[in-house]
Design a protein around this motif. Structure first.
Motif, short mmCIF file in Angstrom:
data_model
loop_
_atom_site.label_atom_id
_atom_site.label_comp_id
_atom_site.label_asym_id
_atom_site.label_seq_id
_atom_site.Cartn_x
_atom_site.Cartn_y
_atom_site.Cartn_z
N HIS A 151 0.84 -1.19 0.00
CA HIS A 151 0.00 0.00 0.00
C HIS A 151 0.88 1.24 0.00
O HIS A 151 1.96 1.25 0.59
CB HIS A 151 -0.91 0.05 1.24
CG HIS A 151 -1.77 -1.15 1.40
ND1 HIS A 151 -2.87 -1.39 0.61
CD2 HIS A 151 -1.67 -2.19 2.26
CE1 HIS A 151 -3.42 -2.53 0.98
NE2 HIS A 151 -2.71 -3.05 1.98
N TYR A 181 0.03 5.31 0.80
CA TYR A 181 -0.99 6.27 1.23
C TYR A 181 -0.38 7.66 1.36
O TYR A 181 0.84 7.81 1.45
CB TYR A 181 -1.57 5.87 2.59
CG TYR A 181 -2.18 4.49 2.63
CD1 TYR A 181 -3.30 4.18 1.88
CD2 TYR A 181 -1.63 3.50 3.44
CE1 TYR A 181 -3.87 2.90 1.93
CE2 TYR A 181 -2.19 2.23 3.50
CZ TYR A 181 -3.30 1.94 2.75
OH TYR A 181 -3.86 0.69 2.80
N TRP A 184 -1.66 8.69 7.49
CA TRP A 184 -1.87 7.50 8.33
C TRP A 184 -3.33 7.07 8.36
O TRP A 184 -3.66 6.04 8.95
CB TRP A 184 -1.33 7.74 9.73
CG TRP A 184 0.16 7.89 9.74
CD1 TRP A 184 0.87 9.06 9.86
CD2 TRP A 184 1.13 6.86 9.58
NE1 TRP A 184 2.22 8.81 9.79
CE2 TRP A 184 2.41 7.46 9.62
CE3 TRP A 184 1.06 5.48 9.41
CZ2 TRP A 184 3.60 6.73 9.50
CZ3 TRP A 184 2.24 4.76 9.28
CH2 TRP A 184 3.48 5.37 9.33
N ASN A 185 -4.23 7.84 7.73
CA ASN A 185 -5.64 7.47 7.64
C ASN A 185 -5.94 6.69 6.37
O ASN A 185 -7.10 6.52 6.01
CB ASN A 185 -6.53 8.71 7.71
CG ASN A 185 -6.45 9.39 9.05
OD1 ASN A 185 -6.44 8.73 10.09
ND2 ASN A 185 -6.37 10.70 9.05
N GLU A 186 -4.90 6.27 5.66
CA GLU A 186 -5.00 5.46 4.44
C GLU A 186 -5.65 6.20 3.27
O GLU A 186 -6.28 5.61 2.41
CB GLU A 186 -5.71 4.13 4.72
CG GLU A 186 -5.02 3.30 5.77
CD GLU A 186 -5.72 2.00 6.08
OE1 GLU A 186 -6.80 1.71 5.52
OE2 GLU A 186 -5.18 1.25 6.93
#
Length: 174
Positions: free
Chosen positions: A149, A151, A154-156
């Motif tokens: 992943h 991003y 840190w909240n994706e």
């Protein structure tokens, strides 16, 4: 109940013990300024991880806004010093070396008394290397990682050209 064993060594990682997770926060990857130091870091992390183990880290996104900041002193913001309760004005000077991909920052703190006069000035310097997403992908693969992943926080949140940060979630494949 499992126990946690922490071993402190002089090197960043002790390769005699492996883990299924290594993480790095605070954009610390950017402090490895040369190819050799980045190679050493990724080699150490790879040796410290079990196969299929995860490596999670963040680094600043090399946006145009970030890289092309003015090389002259520029006002950034003000804050109140917790100890003296005086106002501190922050200024920055930024110079980007595009050949080395290193941003050199100078932060200037101008401490003011209650009358607004400058009573002290403090300068600090930091250098940070920027790695572009395609370069990071090639680098991580070369050192035995696949990116699971990517991003922008840190909240994706998905990464875009306007992102300020890159969060990588990688798996050791070899």
């Amino acid at each position: 109940m499992s126990s946690l064993i922490i071993i402190f060594t002089n090197s960043p990682f002790n390769s005699s013990n492996t883990s299924n997770l290594v993480y790095s926060v605070g954009n610390s990857f950017q402090h490895f300024l040369t190819n050799e130091s980045q190679d050493g870091l990724l080699t150490s992390i790879n040796k410290s991880l079990e196969v299929e183990g995860l490596f999670i880290f963040n680094t600043r996104f090399p946006s145009v806004e970030e890289l092309l900041q003015p090389s002259t002193e520029e006002y950034w913001r003000s804050y109140t010093d917790n100890e003296t309760l005086n106002t501190v004005d922050l200024f920055t000077i930024s110079e980007y070396d595009s050949l080395k991909q290193i941003q050199h920052y100078t932060t200037i703190r101008k401490y003011k008394d209650n009358a607004g006069d400058i009573i002290k000035e403090k300068r600090t310097n930091i250098s940070q290397r920027y790695v572009f997403p395609q370069e990071m992908e090639r680098l991580l693969f070369a050192f035995g990682f696949e990116i699971l992943h990517l991003y922008s926080d840190w909240n994706e949140t998905p990464i875009t050209n306007d992102s300020y940060e890159m969060i990588y979630v990688c798996r050791k494949i070899r």
